[in-house]
Write a protein that holds these residues in place. Structure first.
Motif, PDB file in Angstrom:
ATOM      1  N   ILE A  72      -3.984  13.388  -5.284  1.00  0.00           N
ATOM      2  CA  ILE A  72      -4.246  12.615  -3.545  1.00  0.00           C
ATOM      3  C   ILE A  72      -5.287  11.533  -4.026  1.00  0.00           C
ATOM      4  O   ILE A  72      -6.543  11.949  -4.351  1.00  0.00           O
ATOM      5  N   ASP A  73      -4.915  10.438  -3.719  1.00  0.00           N
ATOM      6  CA  ASP A  73      -5.979   9.398  -4.232  1.00  0.00           C
ATOM      7  C   ASP A  73      -5.784   8.175  -3.229  1.00  0.00           C
ATOM      8  O   ASP A  73      -4.869   8.098  -2.409  1.00  0.00           O
ATOM      9  N   SER A  74      -6.646   7.011  -3.298  1.00  0.00           N
ATOM     10  CA  SER A  74      -6.596   5.922  -2.343  1.00  0.00           C
ATOM     11  C   SER A  74      -5.142   5.202  -2.133  1.00  0.00           C
ATOM     12  O   SER A  74      -4.772   4.497  -1.093  1.00  0.00           O
ATOM     13  N   SER A  80       2.851   5.615   6.004  1.00  0.00           N
ATOM     14  CA  SER A  80       2.374   5.522   7.405  1.00  0.00           C
ATOM     15  C   SER A  80       2.711   6.887   7.904  1.00  0.00           C
ATOM     16  O   SER A  80       2.434   7.605   9.070  1.00  0.00           O
ATOM     17  N   LEU A  81       3.478   7.624   6.925  1.00  0.00           N
ATOM     18  CA  LEU A  81       3.537   9.159   7.346  1.00  0.00           C
ATOM     19  C   LEU A  81       3.303   9.817   6.164  1.00  0.00           C
ATOM     20  O   LEU A  81       3.886   9.794   5.048  1.00  0.00           O
ATOM     21  N   ILE A  82       2.600  11.050   6.225  1.00  0.00           N
ATOM     22  CA  ILE A  82       2.200  11.902   5.246  1.00  0.00           C
ATOM     23  C   ILE A  82       2.875  13.370   5.600  1.00  0.00           C
ATOM     24  O   ILE A  82       2.756  13.659   6.831  1.00  0.00           O
ATOM     25  N   ARG A  95      -7.532  22.300   3.614  1.00  0.00           N
ATOM     26  CA  ARG A  95      -8.438  21.345   2.426  1.00  0.00           C
ATOM     27  C   ARG A  95      -7.503  19.978   2.308  1.00  0.00           C
ATOM     28  O   ARG A  95      -8.074  18.911   1.976  1.00  0.00           O
ATOM     29  N   ILE A  96      -6.182  20.304   1.985  1.00  0.00           N
ATOM     30  CA  ILE A  96      -5.334  18.980   1.852  1.00  0.00           C
ATOM     31  C   ILE A  96      -5.606  17.995   3.059  1.00  0.00           C
ATOM     32  O   ILE A  96      -5.738  16.956   2.883  1.00  0.00           O
ATOM     33  N   ILE A 100      -6.985  14.204   2.616  1.00  0.00           N
ATOM     34  CA  ILE A 100      -6.164  13.124   3.285  1.00  0.00           C
ATOM     35  C   ILE A 100      -6.709  12.308   4.165  1.00  0.00           C
ATOM     36  O   ILE A 100      -6.666  10.789   3.913  1.00  0.00           O
ATOM     37  N   GLU A 101      -7.461  12.704   5.221  1.00  0.00           N
ATOM     38  CA  GLU A 101      -7.622  11.964   6.390  1.00  0.00           C
ATOM     39  C   GLU A 101      -8.781  10.823   6.230  1.00  0.00           C
ATOM     40  O   GLU A 101      -8.260   9.415   6.583  1.00  0.00           O
ATOM     41  N   PRO A 102      -9.558  10.987   5.541  1.00  0.00           N
ATOM     42  CA  PRO A 102     -10.605   9.890   4.882  1.00  0.00           C
ATOM     43  C   PRO A 102      -9.744   8.791   4.322  1.00  0.00           C
ATOM     44  O   PRO A 102     -10.467   7.714   4.116  1.00  0.00           O
TER      45      PRO A 102
END
Ligand SMILES: NC(=O)c1ccc[n+]([C@@H]2O[C@H](COP(=O)([O-])OP(=O)(O)OC[C@H]3O[C@@H](n4cnc5c(N)ncnc54)[C@H](O)[C@@H]3O)[C@@H](O)[C@H]2O)c1
Length: 278
Positions: A72-74, A80-82, A95-96, A100-102
């Motif tokens: 999971i990176d930039s 637009s949907l995870i 944790r995931i 992701i959020e930031p």
């Protein structure tokens, strides 16, 4: 309209199927799994399932919509949907979501495919809980039409509406429910399977008769014992233990289920559950 960009985290049984469904609907998909091997296996399954409905050229066109990553990176900022589909473990899921959020813009929707964990608890890992909801695909996602949309305590109605629209656009049927243990589908399945095992324990009839009655009389595609063999008895034991904790006596785990799991008879995946598989 711009093509929808969807990131699926976890490329196991559900994640690979969800990625396939979005790719078939012409979305750009990023499929993330920490295991390279799982990503390779995911493509083997996706190709196999696509081959039932498409020719080779069409398969390659659909596959071309899916890119992969082992982390999971930039790059997920573009999606637009995870949809998270990692194993059913609250701490892992939190944790995931907090990873992701930031990395994503404020209007990115964060969905979990959890079968029964509280969406509200998973959302508590995020600052903006209004954009978090459950998007519970049924197994196998490429064949099953249902997507249970779970509204957490703090989910914005706008988030729910957008995901309902997306679900329809990909050819699935959304049903919106509130956030309770097991939502609707897992809770009903747990009740039917548990009662089926009890009927067997009581010697009311043999397993073929039981499954035959449920299929014929209730129009279910599988009987309760066939279904639990398909799900995996170990997975079902976990699910029903959680249901017992939430709802008490009516979900007490049966002696037979515990014994079968102890004996390693986990259903289709081990070659034997209530039935034997060659
Ligand atoms: N299997 C079902 O029938 C079913 C049906 C509906 C919903 N669900 C739910 O879907 C979710 C996924 O279930 P599944 O059966 O696909 O599990 P699975 O074990 O088949 O796949 C999970 C995948 O997540 C990957 N993963 C683990 N940690 C990760 C991380 N930190 N980053 C990226 N990837 C990671 C694993 O490598 C694995 O490939 C669970 O919440 C489950 O309850 C399962």
């Amino acid at each position: 309209m711009n093509r929808l960009k969807v990131c699926v985290v976890g490329a196991g049984t559900m994640g690979r199927g969800i990625a396939q469904v979005f790719a078939e609907a012409n979305c750009d998909v990023l499929l993330i799994d920490k295991s390279k091997e799982q990503l390779t296996i995911a493509f083997q399954y996706i190709r196999k399932y696509l081959s039932f409905n498409y020719n080779n050229t069409e398969i390659e066109q659909i596959i071309a919509h899916i890119s992969t990553s082992e982390q999971i990176d930039s790059q997920i900022a573009e999606y637009s949907l995870i949809v998270e589909a990692v194993p059913e473990n609250l701490e892992l899921k939190k944790r995931i979501f907090s990873e992701i959020e930031p990395l994503v813009p404020e209007d990115t929707i964060l969905a979990t495919n959890t079968s029964q964990i509280s969406v509200t608890s998973i959302a508590s890992a995020c600052e903006n809980t209004g954009r978090v909801l459950g998007m519970h695909f049924s197994n196998p996602p490429h064949r099953m039409e249902l997507v249970e949309i779970i509204r957490g305590l703090k989910t914005d109605e706008n988030t729910v509406d957008m995901v309902v629209d997306i679900t329809k656009q990909i050819g699935k049927k959304p049903y919106v429910v509130n956030d309770v243990q097991g939502f609707v589908v897992s809770r009903i399945a747990a009740a039917v399977i548990s009662e089926g095992i009890r009927i067997l324990e009581e010697g009311v009839c043999d397993k073929e008769t039981l499954d035959g009655i449920v299929k014929t009389g209730l129009n279910h595609p599988m009987g309760p014992l066939e279904l639990v063999d398909h799900i995996g008895l170990d997975i079902f034991l976990m699910l029903s233990s959680d249901m017992f904790e939430a709802y008490g006596e009516r979900f007490r785990v049966s002696r037979t289920l515990k014994q079968y799991v102890e004996a390693g008879m986990l259903g289709k995946k081990t070659g034997e559950g209530f039935y034997k598989y060659a």
